[in-house]
Motif scaffolding. Sequence first.
Motif, PDB file in Angstrom:
ATOM      1  N   ARG A  54       0.856  -1.190   0.000  1.00  0.00           N
ATOM      2  CA  ARG A  54       0.000   0.000   0.000  1.00  0.00           C
ATOM      3  C   ARG A  54       0.895   1.243   0.000  1.00  0.00           C
ATOM      4  O   ARG A  54       1.892   1.308   0.725  1.00  0.00           O
ATOM      5  CB  ARG A  54      -0.902   0.014   1.222  1.00  0.00           C
ATOM      6  CG  ARG A  54      -2.051  -0.998   1.194  1.00  0.00           C
ATOM      7  CD  ARG A  54      -2.992  -0.778   2.393  1.00  0.00           C
ATOM      8  NE  ARG A  54      -3.513   0.575   2.398  1.00  0.00           N
ATOM      9  CZ  ARG A  54      -4.698   0.947   1.898  1.00  0.00           C
ATOM     10  NH1 ARG A  54      -5.480   0.018   1.342  1.00  0.00           N
ATOM     11  NH2 ARG A  54      -5.098   2.195   1.947  1.00  0.00           N
TER      12      ARG A  54
ATOM     13  N   ASP B 235       0.314   4.127   1.243  1.00  0.00           N
ATOM     14  CA  ASP B 235       0.309   4.874   2.507  1.00  0.00           C
ATOM     15  C   ASP B 235       1.227   4.250   3.558  1.00  0.00           C
ATOM     16  O   ASP B 235       1.500   4.869   4.587  1.00  0.00           O
ATOM     17  CB  ASP B 235      -1.110   5.026   3.059  1.00  0.00           C
ATOM     18  CG  ASP B 235      -1.853   3.704   3.238  1.00  0.00           C
ATOM     19  OD1 ASP B 235      -1.198   2.633   3.203  1.00  0.00           O
ATOM     20  OD2 ASP B 235      -3.092   3.730   3.404  1.00  0.00           O
ATOM     21  N   ARG B 236       1.732   3.047   3.298  1.00  0.00           N
ATOM     22  CA  ARG B 236       2.688   2.445   4.222  1.00  0.00           C
ATOM     23  C   ARG B 236       4.118   2.942   3.963  1.00  0.00           C
ATOM     24  O   ARG B 236       4.986   2.792   4.825  1.00  0.00           O
ATOM     25  CB  ARG B 236       2.658   0.914   4.086  1.00  0.00           C
ATOM     26  CG  ARG B 236       1.313   0.280   4.435  1.00  0.00           C
ATOM     27  CD  ARG B 236       1.019   0.374   5.930  1.00  0.00           C
ATOM     28  NE  ARG B 236       2.060  -0.242   6.705  1.00  0.00           N
ATOM     29  CZ  ARG B 236       2.178  -1.543   6.943  1.00  0.00           C
ATOM     30  NH1 ARG B 236       1.297  -2.377   6.411  1.00  0.00           N
ATOM     31  NH2 ARG B 236       3.153  -2.015   7.681  1.00  0.00           N
TER      32      ARG B 236
ATOM     33  N   MET C 206      -4.911  -5.024   1.025  1.00  0.00           N
ATOM     34  CA  MET C 206      -5.645  -3.767   0.965  1.00  0.00           C
ATOM     35  C   MET C 206      -6.349  -3.431   2.269  1.00  0.00           C
ATOM     36  O   MET C 206      -6.590  -2.257   2.575  1.00  0.00           O
ATOM     37  CB  MET C 206      -6.656  -3.818  -0.190  1.00  0.00           C
ATOM     38  CG  MET C 206      -6.024  -4.028  -1.564  1.00  0.00           C
ATOM     39  SD  MET C 206      -4.674  -2.868  -1.934  1.00  0.00           S
ATOM     40  CE  MET C 206      -5.521  -1.292  -1.846  1.00  0.00           C
TER      41      MET C 206
ATOM     42  N   LYS D  31      -7.944  -6.056  -7.670  1.00  0.00           N
ATOM     43  CA  LYS D  31      -8.107  -4.800  -6.917  1.00  0.00           C
ATOM     44  C   LYS D  31      -9.212  -3.951  -7.529  1.00  0.00           C
ATOM     45  O   LYS D  31     -10.075  -3.407  -6.835  1.00  0.00           O
ATOM     46  CB  LYS D  31      -6.796  -4.020  -6.902  1.00  0.00           C
ATOM     47  CG  LYS D  31      -6.880  -2.631  -6.242  1.00  0.00           C
ATOM     48  CD  LYS D  31      -5.524  -1.975  -6.234  1.00  0.00           C
ATOM     49  CE  LYS D  31      -5.582  -0.556  -5.672  1.00  0.00           C
ATOM     50  NZ  LYS D  31      -6.245   0.393  -6.617  1.00  0.00           N
TER      51      LYS D  31
ATOM     52  N   ARG E  85     -14.447  -1.473  -2.546  1.00  0.00           N
ATOM     53  CA  ARG E  85     -14.001  -1.002  -1.223  1.00  0.00           C
ATOM     54  C   ARG E  85     -12.639  -0.337  -1.280  1.00  0.00           C
ATOM     55  O   ARG E  85     -12.354   0.587  -0.524  1.00  0.00           O
ATOM     56  CB  ARG E  85     -13.940  -2.171  -0.232  1.00  0.00           C
ATOM     57  CG  ARG E  85     -15.268  -2.706   0.228  1.00  0.00           C
ATOM     58  CD  ARG E  85     -15.076  -3.835   1.234  1.00  0.00           C
ATOM     59  NE  ARG E  85     -14.399  -4.980   0.638  1.00  0.00           N
ATOM     60  CZ  ARG E  85     -13.976  -6.042   1.333  1.00  0.00           C
ATOM     61  NH1 ARG E  85     -14.128  -6.068   2.653  1.00  0.00           N
ATOM     62  NH2 ARG E  85     -13.396  -7.056   0.724  1.00  0.00           N
ATOM     63  N   TYR E  86     -11.779  -0.819  -2.193  1.00  0.00           N
ATOM     64  CA  TYR E  86     -10.429  -0.261  -2.237  1.00  0.00           C
ATOM     65  C   TYR E  86      -9.901  -0.094  -3.659  1.00  0.00           C
ATOM     66  O   TYR E  86      -8.707   0.071  -3.869  1.00  0.00           O
ATOM     67  CB  TYR E  86      -9.469  -1.138  -1.435  1.00  0.00           C
ATOM     68  CG  TYR E  86      -9.575  -2.628  -1.685  1.00  0.00           C
ATOM     69  CD1 TYR E  86      -9.251  -3.190  -2.914  1.00  0.00           C
ATOM     70  CD2 TYR E  86      -9.992  -3.490  -0.660  1.00  0.00           C
ATOM     71  CE1 TYR E  86      -9.332  -4.547  -3.137  1.00  0.00           C
ATOM     72  CE2 TYR E  86     -10.091  -4.866  -0.875  1.00  0.00           C
ATOM     73  CZ  TYR E  86      -9.756  -5.381  -2.118  1.00  0.00           C
ATOM     74  OH  TYR E  86      -9.842  -6.735  -2.348  1.00  0.00           O
TER      75      TYR E  86
ATOM     76  N   ASN F 288      -9.814   2.344  -5.571  1.00  0.00           N
ATOM     77  CA  ASN F 288      -9.118   3.602  -5.821  1.00  0.00           C
ATOM     78  C   ASN F 288      -7.975   3.878  -4.847  1.00  0.00           C
ATOM     79  O   ASN F 288      -7.345   4.936  -4.919  1.00  0.00           O
ATOM     80  CB  ASN F 288     -10.122   4.768  -5.772  1.00  0.00           C
ATOM     81  CG  ASN F 288     -11.169   4.667  -6.877  1.00  0.00           C
ATOM     82  OD1 ASN F 288     -10.850   4.351  -8.014  1.00  0.00           O
ATOM     83  ND2 ASN F 288     -12.426   4.932  -6.528  1.00  0.00           N
ATOM     84  N   ASP F 289      -7.682   2.951  -3.964  1.00  0.00           N
ATOM     85  CA  ASP F 289      -6.558   3.129  -3.038  1.00  0.00           C
ATOM     86  C   ASP F 289      -5.236   2.967  -3.798  1.00  0.00           C
ATOM     87  O   ASP F 289      -5.113   2.116  -4.679  1.00  0.00           O
ATOM     88  CB  ASP F 289      -6.619   2.093  -1.910  1.00  0.00           C
ATOM     89  CG  ASP F 289      -7.788   2.341  -0.962  1.00  0.00           C
ATOM     90  OD1 ASP F 289      -8.538   3.309  -1.194  1.00  0.00           O
ATOM     91  OD2 ASP F 289      -7.953   1.560  -0.008  1.00  0.00           O
ATOM     92  N   ASP F 290      -4.256   3.775  -3.439  1.00  0.00           N
ATOM     93  CA  ASP F 290      -2.969   3.740  -4.139  1.00  0.00           C
ATOM     94  C   ASP F 290      -2.082   2.617  -3.620  1.00  0.00           C
ATOM     95  O   ASP F 290      -2.029   2.351  -2.404  1.00  0.00           O
ATOM     96  CB  ASP F 290      -2.233   5.070  -3.965  1.00  0.00           C
ATOM     97  CG  ASP F 290      -2.926   6.222  -4.689  1.00  0.00           C
ATOM     98  OD1 ASP F 290      -3.607   5.945  -5.701  1.00  0.00           O
ATOM     99  OD2 ASP F 290      -2.796   7.379  -4.249  1.00  0.00           O
ATOM    100  N   THR F 291      -1.387   1.989  -4.556  1.00  0.00           N
ATOM    101  CA  THR F 291      -0.449   0.924  -4.216  1.00  0.00           C
ATOM    102  C   THR F 291       0.869   1.155  -4.953  1.00  0.00           C
ATOM    103  O   THR F 291       0.950   1.972  -5.868  1.00  0.00           O
ATOM    104  CB  THR F 291      -1.012  -0.460  -4.603  1.00  0.00           C
ATOM    105  OG1 THR F 291      -1.384  -0.454  -5.986  1.00  0.00           O
ATOM    106  CG2 THR F 291      -2.230  -0.815  -3.753  1.00  0.00           C
TER     107      THR F 291
END
Length: 257
Positions: free
Chosen positions: A112, A114-115, A168, A186, A191-192, A194-197
């Motif tokens: 992820r 954000d990590r 995720m 993905k 739920r995820y 559109n989350d950035d990886t």
Amino acid sequence: MRIFPLFLCLLFSISYSSHDIAAEELEIVVGWDKPPYVISADHSGFEMDLVRAIFADIGHEISPIYVPFGRTARLLKYDNVDVALTINSSHKVDAALLTDAYIIYQNVAVSRADRALTVNSFEDLADKSVIAFQTASAVLGEEFGGALSSLPTYMEMARQDRQVNMLMLGSVDVIVLDRNIFNFLKGSNERYANDDTVFHELFPITPYRAAIPDKTLREAFNRTLRTFIDDGRYQALLDKYGLENLFGKLQLPVVHP
């Protein structure tokens, strides 16, 4: 006196027609479900659609036989099937039977964004929880297997949708799988989606070929594949399934008519 020649002509006609009918349908051995490449429930997916279209252009229908991934090469050897799909250099298949590369995979380590993890080598994974696809420690090379297989924070999982869920939803630091499979799974979960990886490219691309014992059919497959690539039909199928085109990382051979 005319009956015998007429009988021969009729017999020849029946034999010829039966040969034509048999030649129209090819038995294709393919590994079980690998969405978005192979979706056995409706015989679809990028790989199935591509191979079906190529053989349709040549004049054949296909009859897929779904097997566990490791059995494709064995069925080619012992069961006299027409085509085995998704073959690479790790399979014990005579290189003379192989087509040009028609599909390319690239395994990646995914985290992820954000990590903000630093992953530039296998050693960087040693202090992280990692889930890879089943048999990854055996097929991704000794360096990868040696660095991770004995660690308590490493595990392998057959269900790749679960891999993606665990990453995720924050249950694991890193997962290892094919980049296009990851993007497909993905993107299929709102739920995820559109989350950035981040893709950490620790592995090279892996071209896959089809094994086709019949030389004429193999050469026709190669010519038609190159036509699909050149005229945009290959890219259109990639776009249909939202896949990244990795052929830019592979030097294609020149195919002469």
